[in-house]
Write a protein that holds these residues in place. Structure first.
Motif, short mmCIF file in Angstrom:
data_model
loop_
_atom_site.label_atom_id
_atom_site.label_comp_id
_atom_site.label_asym_id
_atom_site.label_seq_id
_atom_site.Cartn_x
_atom_site.Cartn_y
_atom_site.Cartn_z
N LEU A 5 7.34 -12.89 61.16
CA LEU A 5 6.03 -12.25 61.11
C LEU A 5 5.95 -11.10 62.11
CD1 LEU A 5 3.73 -15.35 60.68
CD2 LEU A 5 4.41 -13.70 58.94
N LYS A 6 6.51 -11.30 63.30
CA LYS A 6 6.54 -10.25 64.31
C LYS A 6 7.34 -9.06 63.78
CE LYS A 6 8.15 -9.25 68.96
NZ LYS A 6 8.91 -9.74 70.10
N LEU A 7 8.48 -9.35 63.18
CA LEU A 7 9.33 -8.31 62.63
C LEU A 7 8.60 -7.55 61.54
CD1 LEU A 7 12.03 -6.87 62.43
CD2 LEU A 7 12.80 -8.70 60.94
N THR A 8 7.85 -8.25 60.71
CA THR A 8 7.09 -7.61 59.65
C THR A 8 6.05 -6.66 60.25
OG1 THR A 8 7.45 -9.50 58.20
CG2 THR A 8 5.66 -8.00 57.61
N GLY A 9 5.41 -7.08 61.34
CA GLY A 9 4.45 -6.21 62.02
C GLY A 9 5.10 -4.95 62.55
N ILE A 10 6.26 -5.09 63.13
CA ILE A 10 7.00 -3.93 63.63
C ILE A 10 7.37 -3.03 62.46
CG2 ILE A 10 9.19 -3.20 64.66
CD1 ILE A 10 8.95 -5.72 66.46
N LEU A 11 7.78 -3.64 61.38
CA LEU A 11 8.15 -2.88 60.19
C LEU A 11 6.96 -2.08 59.67
CD1 LEU A 11 10.02 -2.14 57.86
CD2 LEU A 11 9.28 -4.23 56.75
N LEU A 12 5.79 -2.69 59.62
CA LEU A 12 4.60 -1.99 59.15
C LEU A 12 4.30 -0.78 60.03
CD1 LEU A 12 2.28 -4.98 58.22
CD2 LEU A 12 3.47 -3.44 56.67
N PHE A 13 4.44 -0.96 61.33
CA PHE A 13 4.25 0.16 62.25
C PHE A 13 5.26 1.26 61.96
CE2 PHE A 13 5.59 2.29 66.17
CZ PHE A 13 4.41 2.94 66.48
N ALA A 14 6.50 0.88 61.76
CA ALA A 14 7.56 1.85 61.50
C ALA A 14 7.31 2.59 60.19
CB ALA A 14 8.93 1.17 61.48
N VAL A 15 6.86 1.88 59.17
CA VAL A 15 6.59 2.52 57.87
C VAL A 15 5.46 3.53 58.03
CG1 VAL A 15 5.67 2.11 55.56
CG2 VAL A 15 7.48 0.65 56.45
N TYR A 136 13.57 -11.50 51.36
CA TYR A 136 12.31 -11.58 52.08
C TYR A 136 11.96 -10.22 52.71
CZ TYR A 136 8.70 -12.71 55.40
OH TYR A 136 7.52 -12.71 56.10
N PHE A 137 12.94 -9.63 53.41
CA PHE A 137 12.70 -8.35 54.05
C PHE A 137 12.38 -7.26 53.02
CE2 PHE A 137 15.49 -10.08 57.58
CZ PHE A 137 14.43 -10.32 58.44
N ARG A 138 13.13 -7.25 51.93
CA ARG A 138 12.87 -6.26 50.87
C ARG A 138 11.46 -6.43 50.31
NH1 ARG A 138 15.63 -6.37 46.11
NH2 ARG A 138 15.16 -4.20 45.81
N SER A 139 11.04 -7.67 50.10
CA SER A 139 9.70 -7.91 49.58
C SER A 139 8.63 -7.48 50.57
CB SER A 139 9.51 -9.40 49.25
OG SER A 139 10.38 -9.78 48.21
N ALA A 140 8.83 -7.79 51.85
CA ALA A 140 7.87 -7.39 52.89
C ALA A 140 7.75 -5.88 52.96
CB ALA A 140 8.28 -7.97 54.24
N ILE A 141 8.89 -5.20 52.88
CA ILE A 141 8.88 -3.74 52.90
C ILE A 141 8.15 -3.20 51.68
CG2 ILE A 141 10.34 -1.69 52.70
CD1 ILE A 141 12.40 -3.26 54.44
N GLN A 142 8.46 -3.76 50.53
CA GLN A 142 7.83 -3.31 49.28
C GLN A 142 6.32 -3.49 49.33
OE1 GLN A 142 9.65 -1.80 47.01
NE2 GLN A 142 8.05 -1.45 45.55
N ILE A 143 5.86 -4.63 49.81
CA ILE A 143 4.42 -4.87 49.93
C ILE A 143 3.79 -3.87 50.90
CG2 ILE A 143 2.69 -6.50 50.80
CD1 ILE A 143 4.52 -8.73 49.59
N ALA A 144 4.44 -3.67 52.04
CA ALA A 144 3.92 -2.72 53.04
C ALA A 144 3.81 -1.32 52.45
CB ALA A 144 4.81 -2.72 54.28
N LEU A 145 4.81 -0.91 51.71
CA LEU A 145 4.78 0.42 51.10
C LEU A 145 3.69 0.52 50.04
CD1 LEU A 145 8.59 1.18 50.73
CD2 LEU A 145 6.98 2.20 52.35
N MET A 146 3.59 -0.49 49.21
CA MET A 146 2.59 -0.46 48.14
C MET A 146 1.17 -0.45 48.70
SD MET A 146 4.45 -0.08 45.54
CE MET A 146 3.24 -0.16 44.25
N GLU A 147 0.97 -1.03 49.86
CA GLU A 147 -0.35 -1.00 50.50
C GLU A 147 -0.65 0.35 51.14
OE1 GLU A 147 -0.25 -4.36 53.13
OE2 GLU A 147 -0.82 -5.74 51.54
N GLN A 148 0.39 1.15 51.39
CA GLN A 148 0.22 2.43 52.08
C GLN A 148 0.11 3.63 51.15
OE1 GLN A 148 -0.14 2.81 55.47
NE2 GLN A 148 -0.19 0.60 55.53
#
Length: 157
Positions: A5-15, A136-148
């Motif tokens: 979850l922490k990594l996903t948060g960092i990823l969202l920031f990076a995106v 999992y990481f690919r899905s998290a990235i995809q969701i983050a991108l689709m929300e942005q």
């Protein structure tokens, strides 16, 4: 799971930061931060030691190099999409969709390639863990991108 979850948060920031700045060096910087955090999560999840760990990490590092190159293509595609969003015609939309499908297919092919290599040196369980985490990481990235990013036609007036 908290690390994921922490990594996903960092990823969202990076995106978000990546969309704000398209500087290649900044993108590489964010990818390296994400890569370090991601590697820590993978290490904790897989938990290999000794020679098996050395072999796994050699393969994993090679995978990450190729994955980052594929990620650069995705960022370039997203930039094309955002730059042409207000003027999308059928030809441009079709080209963007085809390129997106090609990048996704390349990523899946890459995961399959490295799954086989991990399986050969670390066994099926570790290979499956690698596969699960990458999906999992690919899905998290995809969701983050689709929300942005807006959907095609979302802002048609």
């Amino acid at each position: 799971m908290k690390k994921v979850l922490k990594l996903t948060g960092i990823l969202l920031f990076a995106v978000t930061a990546t969309f704000a700045q398209t500087n290649k060096e900044e993108i590489e910087f964010y990818q390296s931060i994400f890569g370090m955090e991601k590697k820590a999560v993978v290490d904790a999840f897989v938990g290999l030691e000794g020679d098996a760990a050395d072999q796994f990490w050699g393969i994993y590092d090679a995978y990450e190099t190729e994955r980052k190159a594929n990620g650069q293509k995705r960022i370039e595609l997203l930039n094309k999409y955002t730059q042409s969003y207000l003027d999308l015609d059928d030809a441009t939309t079709d080209a963007l969709a085809a390129e997106s499908m090609k990048i996704n297919a390349q990523q899946l092919k890459l995961i399959k390639k490295y799954y086989k290599q991990v399986k050969r040196v670390s066994g099926s369980k570790t290979a499956a863990q690698f596969y699960q985490l990458e999906n999992y990481f690919r899905s998290a990235i995809q969701i983050a991108l689709m929300e942005q990013i807006p959907f095609i036609g979302e802002f048609d007036w």
